[in-house]
Design a protein around this motif. Structure first.
Motif, PDB file in Angstrom:
ATOM      1  N   ASP A  24       1.069  -1.166   0.094  1.00  0.00           N
ATOM      2  CA  ASP A  24       0.045  -0.056  -0.033  1.00  0.00           C
ATOM      3  C   ASP A  24       0.805   1.215   0.071  1.00  0.00           C
ATOM      4  O   ASP A  24       0.374   2.251  -0.634  1.00  0.00           O
ATOM      5  CB  ASP A  24      -1.069  -0.120   1.139  1.00  0.00           C
ATOM      6  N   PHE A  25       2.017   1.164   0.637  1.00  0.00           N
ATOM      7  CA  PHE A  25       3.179   2.279   0.752  1.00  0.00           C
ATOM      8  C   PHE A  25       4.330   1.850   0.544  1.00  0.00           C
ATOM      9  O   PHE A  25       4.632   0.698   0.838  1.00  0.00           O
ATOM     10  CB  PHE A  25       2.803   3.075   2.181  1.00  0.00           C
ATOM     11  N   ARG A  26       5.220   2.817   0.105  1.00  0.00           N
ATOM     12  CA  ARG A  26       6.470   2.427   0.024  1.00  0.00           C
ATOM     13  C   ARG A  26       7.401   3.754   0.505  1.00  0.00           C
ATOM     14  O   ARG A  26       7.176   4.852   0.271  1.00  0.00           O
ATOM     15  CB  ARG A  26       7.054   2.190  -1.643  1.00  0.00           C
ATOM     16  N   ILE A  27       8.440   3.517   1.422  1.00  0.00           N
ATOM     17  CA  ILE A  27       9.351   4.516   1.743  1.00  0.00           C
ATOM     18  C   ILE A  27      10.847   4.168   1.306  1.00  0.00           C
ATOM     19  O   ILE A  27      11.354   3.188   0.982  1.00  0.00           O
ATOM     20  CB  ILE A  27       9.267   4.465   3.258  1.00  0.00           C
ATOM     21  N   TYR A  28      11.431   5.408   0.829  1.00  0.00           N
ATOM     22  CA  TYR A  28      12.690   5.240   0.180  1.00  0.00           C
ATOM     23  C   TYR A  28      13.848   5.880   1.153  1.00  0.00           C
ATOM     24  O   TYR A  28      13.733   7.050   1.612  1.00  0.00           O
ATOM     25  CB  TYR A  28      12.674   5.733  -1.261  1.00  0.00           C
TER      26      TYR A  28
ATOM     27  N   GLY B 146      -1.702   0.212  13.178  1.00  0.00           N
ATOM     28  CA  GLY B 146      -2.250   0.272  11.766  1.00  0.00           C
ATOM     29  C   GLY B 146      -1.451  -0.330  10.687  1.00  0.00           C
ATOM     30  O   GLY B 146      -1.771  -0.356   9.377  1.00  0.00           O
ATOM     31  N   VAL B 147      -0.214  -0.663  10.856  1.00  0.00           N
ATOM     32  CA  VAL B 147       0.645  -1.394  10.008  1.00  0.00           C
ATOM     33  C   VAL B 147       0.507  -2.737  10.132  1.00  0.00           C
ATOM     34  O   VAL B 147       1.148  -3.374  11.126  1.00  0.00           O
ATOM     35  CB  VAL B 147       2.248  -0.873   9.951  1.00  0.00           C
TER      36      VAL B 147
ATOM     37  N   GLU C  29      -4.361   6.344   6.299  1.00  0.00           N
ATOM     38  CA  GLU C  29      -4.070   7.337   5.288  1.00  0.00           C
ATOM     39  C   GLU C  29      -2.717   7.822   5.165  1.00  0.00           C
ATOM     40  O   GLU C  29      -2.011   7.725   6.105  1.00  0.00           O
ATOM     41  CB  GLU C  29      -5.038   8.723   5.788  1.00  0.00           C
ATOM     42  N   LYS C  30      -2.299   8.388   4.114  1.00  0.00           N
ATOM     43  CA  LYS C  30      -0.873   8.583   3.816  1.00  0.00           C
ATOM     44  C   LYS C  30      -0.357   9.651   4.455  1.00  0.00           C
ATOM     45  O   LYS C  30       0.660   9.416   5.275  1.00  0.00           O
ATOM     46  CB  LYS C  30      -0.704   9.057   2.374  1.00  0.00           C
TER      47      LYS C  30
ATOM     48  N   GLU D 153       2.674   9.136   7.247  1.00  0.00           N
ATOM     49  CA  GLU D 153       3.826   9.648   6.830  1.00  0.00           C
ATOM     50  C   GLU D 153       4.117  10.215   8.453  1.00  0.00           C
ATOM     51  O   GLU D 153       5.496  10.396   8.715  1.00  0.00           O
ATOM     52  CB  GLU D 153       3.642  11.026   6.337  1.00  0.00           C
ATOM     53  N   GLN D 154       3.357  10.907   9.205  1.00  0.00           N
ATOM     54  CA  GLN D 154       3.659  11.514  10.326  1.00  0.00           C
ATOM     55  C   GLN D 154       4.164  10.446  11.361  1.00  0.00           C
ATOM     56  O   GLN D 154       5.175  10.327  12.356  1.00  0.00           O
ATOM     57  CB  GLN D 154       2.413  11.980  11.071  1.00  0.00           C
TER      58      GLN D 154
END
Length: 756
Positions: free
Chosen positions: A56-60, A78-79, A213-214, A218-219
């Motif tokens: 669902d999400f990717r961090i780099y 939530g993850v 939610e994105k 992020e936070q």
């Protein structure tokens, strides 16, 4: 008795019945075809994403993530799954081919669907290769593939063939529009094998599954890691975004073209059934005189609409599934774009009630058409239908009216007397012209888009991708050696929206930029240039504030202008302006005129892309586009022929007495034929005048709705207008000649005695 009469009437008006069935089948077929297509894409891709644990999400991070970082992400409320991932493009030694090498450490996110070969194991040697890439390059399980990454030579045995949700649209990067399975594929490797090959652990991204939610995620990630990182959602990833785009495009197309065909089908039914019941007025009177009740007569004629609706729907359903099957199969149009394990056809739930409503509507039209004819006594009904007597119009009262030729006056009066038939003829012509201009205009627009990319934007021969560990000094040295331009790309936040920041050094002219009118734009060192999409969506003023991911720094930059982005949603600036404002950057790619084979392998080079290969992938896209254009042009021609022929025959039946009168007065068949054809030409000319801008508007709307990932400028070439005019007038004249030929078969005695 009435059942036999139904078949006799259907045979008598066979041209009208067939045309209405065809129009209904076309409307239902196109409606179902487009809607089954997008629903099948949505259903099949969603199932595939779920089966392969699509992130669902990717961090780099350029420096990579530690195991502790991954644990910290997993601890976030939530993850529910996270895995460090290694995903880089690597070259195949000695060939102009490359693979994306993917390693998912925990194998809970970003997994694969193994089609054949060994099961996945975290410590197994070898690679699981893309099934399509293997088939395109004649590779089999047990073969050895030699790869190179950053100067490291990798030799691996193929232990299995697989498909991957992550690489469902298998392209090297966002610059490649369509997959080319002969030149680019993917391969999965186990974490232990990656460590043994590299000699160390390196995972530059973490893939996450979460329903947060994105902005919220992020936070939480910033708090967990103690720094900001670039977070992208699945909506920003090629495979998911491509599937969503195709689904939305199908929904948009399904809300435009089918509506046009269904509307014309309904209007054709209204006009034709009114004319049939008017022609059957004497028959209705006879039935009343024979003792048939109004209800039974009403039921009999209403069954005409039901018969047409059922037959048209049956053929339409077969047509819809046939069209969808051609598009949605592994060897079809979508098979060149998606790499899916299954291709099920799925009909949206709302299609069934809408089809039923369509049948009921056609039945209702038939019911209302005959109901008006049942008023009065049998004697009233036995009187033949006669058109209303019209008052003279303003034009007919004009002094010049009597100076006009007889044919002009006769055609004008006939058009005014039969307004509904004339209006339907116009609708058919406008629909034909709109489809032709819209379909061929879309092809023109895409051709111009590709020409601009090839000739004005991408002026290099080879793109050289650099490793994340390559320093800017080494990159500049290589750029100087290759006499090339370069780009540094990163993600920034603009008003809470993630966009690409691209810093260019384009002094050699190997990368170009275009303005809103597709003219060359020379970016200066006086600010940033925003793509057109940002001008429409972001809160843009004279200055904007951008914040690079990975830091808490914010930069206020001047907006120097706008440019048309051919691929990504981005902000562009020169390297000199970047140095002036002090924004850090890392050079990621070099553009050069050197041939791909003339560039030696290096530890800082992770891959090379040949521009010609990329442009060839665009050719594949144009192949799909041309098939769609051909289908729409064929549909436009069928639409024009069916509508005009149906109305032409009805017009002939209505005017048989008038035509017989003209014969008695000495008019020859050729003269009467020219009279009939000229009326078609009049209406065609008016329809073309309306259809040209209507087609352009439909094209403009489609470009806005269907190409949200590209900034297309609507372009319609002169040949498109000429061909559209010739085809439309050709269809009109063709039908006019056929209908006028019926004039020779008029039974003059029957036609002239019909009113007695």
């Amino acid at each position: 008795m009435l059942l036999r009469k139904l078949f006799r009437t259907a045979w008598k008006y066979r041209a009208q019945f067939v045309s209405m069935i065809i129009m209904t089948a076309l409307g239902i077929g196109i409606f179902l075809g487009f809607n089954i297509e997008w629903k099948s894409i949505e259903s099949n891709t969603d199932s595939f994403f779920e089966a392969t644990n699509y992130a669902d999400f990717r961090i780099y991070s350029e420096t990579g993530f530690s195991a502790e970082n991954n644990t910290a992400i997993l601890d976030i409320d939530g993850v529910y799954a996270a895995s460090r991932v290694f995903s880089v493009n690597v070259d195949i030694v000695g060939e102009k081919k490359a693979l994306n090498l993917t390693v998912s450490e925990n194998y809970t996110v970003t997994t694969m669907d193994i089609i054949s070969g060994a099961e996945y194991s975290a410590d197994r040697s070898g690679i699981w290769l893309s099934q399509k890439f293997a088939e395109a390059n004649n590779l089999n399980i047990g073969d050895t593939v030699k790869l190179t990454y950053g100067g490291i030579k990798i030799s691996e045995e193929i232990v299995g063939l697989a498909k991957s949700g992550e690489h469902m649209i298998c392209v090297a990067d966002v610059n490649q529009l369509m997959p080319d399975h002969t030149a680019f594929g993917f391969a999965f490797m186990s974490p232990e094998e990656l460590k043994s090959v590299l000699g160390f652990e390196f995972y530059p991204q973490i893939n996450i599954r979460s329903e947060l939610e994105k902005f919220e995620l992020e936070q939480k990630i910033s708090d967990a890691l103690g720094k900001t990182v670039l977070v992208t959602s699945k909506d920003e990833h090629t495979a998911y975004a491509g599937a969503q785009s195709e689904t939305e495009e199908g929904q948009t197309m399904g809300s435009i073209l089918p509506v046009l065909f269904l509307a014309i089908a309904v209007l054709t039914m209204v006009t034709t059934m009114h004319r049939i019941t008017a022609s059957e007025k004497t028959q209705i009177g006879t039935l009343k005189a024979l003792g048939f009740r109004d209800k039974k007569i009403l039921l009999h004629y209403t069954s005409y609409g039901l018969f047409i609706g059922v037959m048209g729907t049956a053929f339409g359903i077969a047509l819809g599934y046939g069209v969808a099957a051609v598009i949605m199969n592994e060897n079809g149009m979508m098979g060149t774009y998606f790499d899916l394990p299954e291709w099920r056809l799925v009909m949206p739930g709302f299609c069934v009630p809408l089809i039923i409503i369509m049948v009921l509507l056609l039945t209702l039209i038939s019911f209302l058409s005959v109901k008006s004819m049942l008023k009065g006594t049998a004697a009233d009904a036995l009187r033949p239908y006669t058109p209303k007597v019209l008052k003279k119009s303003i034009i007919e009262r004009a002094p010049l009216w009597h100076r006009l030729r007889f044919g002009t006056r006769w055609n004008f009066r006939d058009i005014m007397r039969h307004k509904s038939r004339s209006a339907m003829t116009l609708v058919g012509i406008i629909g034909c012209m709109t489809l032709l201009v819209g379909a061929m205009g879309m092809s023109d627009t895409m051709k111009e888009f590709l020409r601009v990319i090839d000739e004005d934007v991408l002026n290099y021969s080879t793109r050289v991708n650099l490793s994340d560990t390559c320093s800017n000094e080494d990159a500049l040295s290589l750029a100087h050696e290759l006499n090339g331009d370069w780009v540094a790309s990163s993600g920034v936040s603009l008003d809470g929206k993630t966009v690409a920041l691209e810093i260019y050094s384009a002094e050699n002219g190997l990368i170009g930029f275009i303005d809103e009118e597709n003219k060359l734009l020379y970016i200066k060192d006086d600010g940033v240039y925003l793509c057109q999409r940002l001008a429409d969506t972001a809160n843009i003023g004279e200055y904007i504030t951008i914040s690079p991911y990975g830091s808490n720094d914010k930069y206020e930059v001047k907006v120097a202008g706008y440019y048309r982005s051919v691929i990504t949603e981005s902000v562009v600036m020169t390297d000199k302006y970047a140095k002036e404002i002090g924004i850090p950057y890392h050079i990621g790619a070099i553009f050069t005129d050197r041939d791909i084979d003339d560039i030696e392998a290096s530890s800082i080079i992770t891959g090379k892309q040949d521009k010609r290969g990329m442009m060839e992938s665009y050719d594949s896209f144009m192949g799909i586009m041309n098939v769609m254009v051909a289908v729409l042009v064929l549909a436009a021609v069928i639409l024009g022929i069916v509508v005009l022929y149906n109305l032409g025959v009805m017009s002939y039946l209505e005017r048989s007495r008038e035509l017989a009168t003209l014969k008695v007065l000495g008019f020859r068949d050729k003269q009467i034929g020219r009279l009939l054809i000229s009326q078609n030409v009049w209406l065609t000319a008016v329809g073309v005048v309306i259809g040209l801008p209507a087609g352009f508007w439909v094209l403009w709307y489609l470009c806005k709705a269907l190409a949200t990932e590209y900034e297309l400028k609507v372009c319609v070439g002169v040949p498109t207008y000429i061909i559209s005019l010739l085809v439309t007038f050709g269809v009109s004249l063709f039908v006019g000649v056929i209908v006028s030929g019926k004039n020779k078969k008029i039974d003059m005695v029957e036609a002239l005695k019909g009113a007695e």
